[in-house]
Design a protein around this motif. Structure first.
Motif, PDB file in Angstrom:
ATOM      1  N   VAL A 120       0.840  -1.274  -0.094  1.00 54.87           N
ATOM      2  CA  VAL A 120      -0.023   0.035   0.095  1.00 54.87           C
ATOM      3  C   VAL A 120       0.908   1.243   0.062  1.00 54.87           C
ATOM      4  N   TYR A 121       0.560   2.283  -0.826  1.00 55.66           N
ATOM      5  CA  TYR A 121       1.374   3.587  -0.934  1.00 55.66           C
ATOM      6  C   TYR A 121       0.338   4.463  -1.013  1.00 55.66           C
ATOM      7  N   THR A 122       0.613   5.700  -0.244  1.00 51.55           N
ATOM      8  CA  THR A 122      -0.144   6.768  -0.149  1.00 51.55           C
ATOM      9  C   THR A 122       0.342   7.682  -1.322  1.00 51.55           C
ATOM     10  N   ILE A 123      -0.422   8.304  -2.375  1.00 49.48           N
ATOM     11  CA  ILE A 123      -0.111   9.250  -3.346  1.00 49.48           C
ATOM     12  C   ILE A 123      -0.236  10.631  -2.860  1.00 49.48           C
ATOM     13  N   PRO A 124       0.417  11.573  -2.237  1.00 48.26           N
ATOM     14  CA  PRO A 124       0.222  12.632  -1.767  1.00 48.26           C
ATOM     15  C   PRO A 124      -0.882  13.592  -2.617  1.00 48.26           C
ATOM     16  N   ASP A 125      -1.277  14.828  -1.864  1.00 47.48           N
ATOM     17  CA  ASP A 125      -1.773  15.702  -2.614  1.00 47.48           C
ATOM     18  C   ASP A 125      -0.938  16.254  -3.685  1.00 47.48           C
ATOM     19  N   LEU A 126      -1.294  16.415  -4.901  1.00 48.45           N
ATOM     20  CA  LEU A 126      -0.612  16.850  -5.836  1.00 48.45           C
ATOM     21  C   LEU A 126      -1.231  17.370  -7.062  1.00 48.45           C
ATOM     22  N   ASP A 127      -0.355  18.621  -7.914  1.00 48.63           N
ATOM     23  CA  ASP A 127      -1.104  18.732  -9.225  1.00 48.63           C
ATOM     24  C   ASP A 127      -0.487  17.914 -10.277  1.00 48.63           C
ATOM     25  N   TRP A 128      -1.465  17.596 -11.159  1.00 44.05           N
ATOM     26  CA  TRP A 128      -0.916  16.274 -12.225  1.00 44.05           C
ATOM     27  C   TRP A 128      -1.352  17.104 -13.536  1.00 44.05           C
ATOM     28  N   VAL A 129      -0.130  16.849 -14.478  1.00 45.05           N
ATOM     29  CA  VAL A 129      -0.810  17.001 -15.677  1.00 45.05           C
ATOM     30  C   VAL A 129      -0.956  15.759 -16.395  1.00 45.05           C
ATOM     31  N   VAL A 130      -2.261  15.739 -17.058  1.00 49.74           N
ATOM     32  CA  VAL A 130      -2.810  14.313 -17.766  1.00 49.74           C
ATOM     33  C   VAL A 130      -2.931  14.567 -19.164  1.00 49.74           C
ATOM     34  N   PHE A 131      -2.208  13.481 -19.756  1.00 48.70           N
ATOM     35  CA  PHE A 131      -2.244  13.195 -21.128  1.00 48.70           C
ATOM     36  C   PHE A 131      -3.357  12.189 -21.535  1.00 48.70           C
ATOM     37  N   PRO A 132      -4.317  12.216 -22.034  1.00 51.39           N
ATOM     38  CA  PRO A 132      -5.099  10.978 -22.579  1.00 51.39           C
ATOM     39  C   PRO A 132      -4.328  10.319 -23.735  1.00 51.39           C
ATOM     40  N   CYS A 133      -4.523   9.203 -23.958  1.00 52.50           N
ATOM     41  CA  CYS A 133      -3.915   8.258 -24.845  1.00 52.50           C
ATOM     42  C   CYS A 133      -5.067   7.125 -25.496  1.00 52.50           C
ATOM     43  N   VAL A 134      -5.342   7.576 -26.812  1.00 55.61           N
ATOM     44  CA  VAL A 134      -6.625   7.010 -27.331  1.00 55.61           C
ATOM     45  C   VAL A 134      -6.016   6.000 -28.508  1.00 55.61           C
ATOM     46  N   GLY A 135      -6.318   4.517 -28.288  1.00 56.04           N
ATOM     47  CA  GLY A 135      -5.793   3.764 -29.446  1.00 56.04           C
ATOM     48  C   GLY A 135      -5.230   2.375 -28.919  1.00 56.04           C
ATOM     49  N   PRO A 136      -4.861   1.562 -29.905  1.00 57.21           N
ATOM     50  CA  PRO A 136      -4.370   0.094 -29.222  1.00 57.21           C
ATOM     51  C   PRO A 136      -3.126   0.427 -28.497  1.00 57.21           C
ATOM     52  N   GLU A 137      -3.076  -0.508 -27.428  1.00 56.09           N
ATOM     53  CA  GLU A 137      -1.742  -0.495 -26.676  1.00 56.09           C
ATOM     54  C   GLU A 137      -1.083  -1.745 -26.798  1.00 56.09           C
ATOM     55  N   PRO A 138       0.357  -1.636 -26.522  1.00 51.74           N
ATOM     56  CA  PRO A 138       0.907  -0.544 -25.927  1.00 51.74           C
ATOM     57  C   PRO A 138       1.562   0.779 -26.538  1.00 51.74           C
ATOM     58  N   PRO A 173     -10.689  -3.002 -20.112  1.00 57.27           N
ATOM     59  CA  PRO A 173     -10.565  -3.514 -21.381  1.00 57.27           C
ATOM     60  C   PRO A 173     -11.945  -4.242 -21.806  1.00 57.27           C
ATOM     61  N   GLY A 174     -12.674  -4.558 -20.757  1.00 59.80           N
ATOM     62  CA  GLY A 174     -13.808  -5.348 -21.175  1.00 59.80           C
ATOM     63  C   GLY A 174     -14.983  -4.614 -21.860  1.00 59.80           C
ATOM     64  N   LYS A 175     -14.651  -3.126 -21.661  1.00 55.55           N
ATOM     65  CA  LYS A 175     -15.719  -2.110 -22.379  1.00 55.55           C
ATOM     66  C   LYS A 175     -15.505  -2.018 -23.750  1.00 55.55           C
ATOM     67  N   TYR A 176     -14.510  -2.664 -24.245  1.00 50.79           N
ATOM     68  CA  TYR A 176     -14.170  -2.348 -25.761  1.00 50.79           C
ATOM     69  C   TYR A 176     -14.183  -3.700 -26.459  1.00 50.79           C
ATOM     70  N   ALA A 177     -14.550  -3.545 -27.602  1.00 49.17           N
ATOM     71  CA  ALA A 177     -14.686  -4.919 -28.867  1.00 49.17           C
ATOM     72  C   ALA A 177     -13.416  -5.354 -28.930  1.00 49.17           C
ATOM     73  N   ASN A 178     -12.106  -4.835 -28.917  1.00 55.09           N
ATOM     74  CA  ASN A 178     -10.949  -5.724 -29.203  1.00 55.09           C
ATOM     75  C   ASN A 178     -10.173  -5.358 -28.108  1.00 55.09           C
ATOM     76  N   ASP A 179     -10.517  -5.190 -26.845  1.00 58.34           N
ATOM     77  CA  ASP A 179      -9.789  -5.194 -25.598  1.00 58.34           C
ATOM     78  C   ASP A 179      -8.750  -4.019 -25.787  1.00 58.34           C
ATOM     79  N   VAL A 180      -7.487  -4.176 -25.333  1.00 57.88           N
ATOM     80  CA  VAL A 180      -6.728  -3.194 -25.260  1.00 57.88           C
ATOM     81  C   VAL A 180      -6.098  -2.771 -26.727  1.00 57.88           C
ATOM     82  N   ARG A 181      -6.355  -3.695 -27.769  1.00 58.92           N
ATOM     83  CA  ARG A 181      -5.872  -3.337 -28.673  1.00 58.92           C
ATOM     84  C   ARG A 181      -7.001  -2.591 -29.706  1.00 58.92           C
ATOM     85  N   ASP A 182      -8.110  -2.282 -29.138  1.00 58.89           N
ATOM     86  CA  ASP A 182      -9.225  -1.458 -29.807  1.00 58.89           C
ATOM     87  C   ASP A 182      -8.738  -0.050 -30.508  1.00 58.89           C
ATOM     88  N   GLU A 183      -9.137   0.447 -31.379  1.00 60.26           N
ATOM     89  CA  GLU A 183      -8.723   1.954 -31.694  1.00 60.26           C
ATOM     90  C   GLU A 183      -9.267   2.935 -30.810  1.00 60.26           C
TER      91      GLU A 183
END
Length: 199
Positions: A120-138, A173-183
């Protein structure tokens, strides 16, 4: 003609001198990037994560991390615990020189029972820059990571990156037709930041 070749046309015809030849001048333009890099800055309160960990060298590749994920998913742990966070922890040598700890993790729920080997780890109160990634992984995540380090970070003026944490959030991944390989598969990359004046 004489200024260019250093001889008259007559001298050239008589074989008294030679002609100079010049390779054509070529111009090459290389364009890099071309992908839009969307991001948002958000403030998150402290939160707890729990997961299984592995110590990795700084030069570990995406395939090393992917192998760890596959190992966790294929075990009894993976069948009982849905993990949607990949968390990198780097506390300035705590895990060994040039090494960091990587967790396959989930949000901690105090009402649940977990195996003793989970951490268990506590991630402290921080500001974050969040980058969305949409497409097949990895490959989508790897492209965004490379783009962040090569294009976004060098232009960062107002903030510094807090290198202790790096978080990957993976949608179910269960929400997508092709799992993590979904576009349309969705991942987020979180970097903690602080304003330069807060040092």
């Amino acid at each position: 003609f004489s200024r260019l070749h250093g001889a008259t046309p007559t001298a050239i015809r008589k074989g008294e001198s030679t002609l100079k030849t010049f390779a054509p001048l070529k111009m090459k333009i290389v364009l890099e990037g071309g992908y839009l890099l969307d991001y948002k800055i958000v403030k998150k309160e402290a939160f707890d994560i729990i997961g299984m960990s592995r110590i990795l060298p700084y030069d570990a590749t995406g395939s090393d991390i992917n192998e760890f994920w596959q190992e966790m998913i294929s075990t009894d742990y993976g069948s009982r615990h849905f993990s949607n966070y990949g968390v990198s922890l780097d506390f300035q040598g705590e895990f060994g020189n040039h090494k960091y700890k990587y967790l396959v993790a989930q949000l901690y729920d105090a009402d649940k029972d977990y195996p003793d080997e989970m951490e268990v780890y506590t991630i402290p109160d921080l500001d974050w820059v969040v980058f969305p990634c949409v497409g097949p992984e990895p490959e989508t995540l790897m492209r965004v990571v490379e783009q962040v380090y090569s294009e976004w970070l060098p232009t960062l003026r107002e903030y510094d990156i807090d290198g202790r944490y790096l978080i990957e959030y993976y949608d179910d991944p269960g929400k997508y037709a092709n799992d993590v390989r979904d576009e349309k598969y969705y991942v987020e990359l979180w970097f903690p930041i602080r304003k330069k004046s807060e040092k």
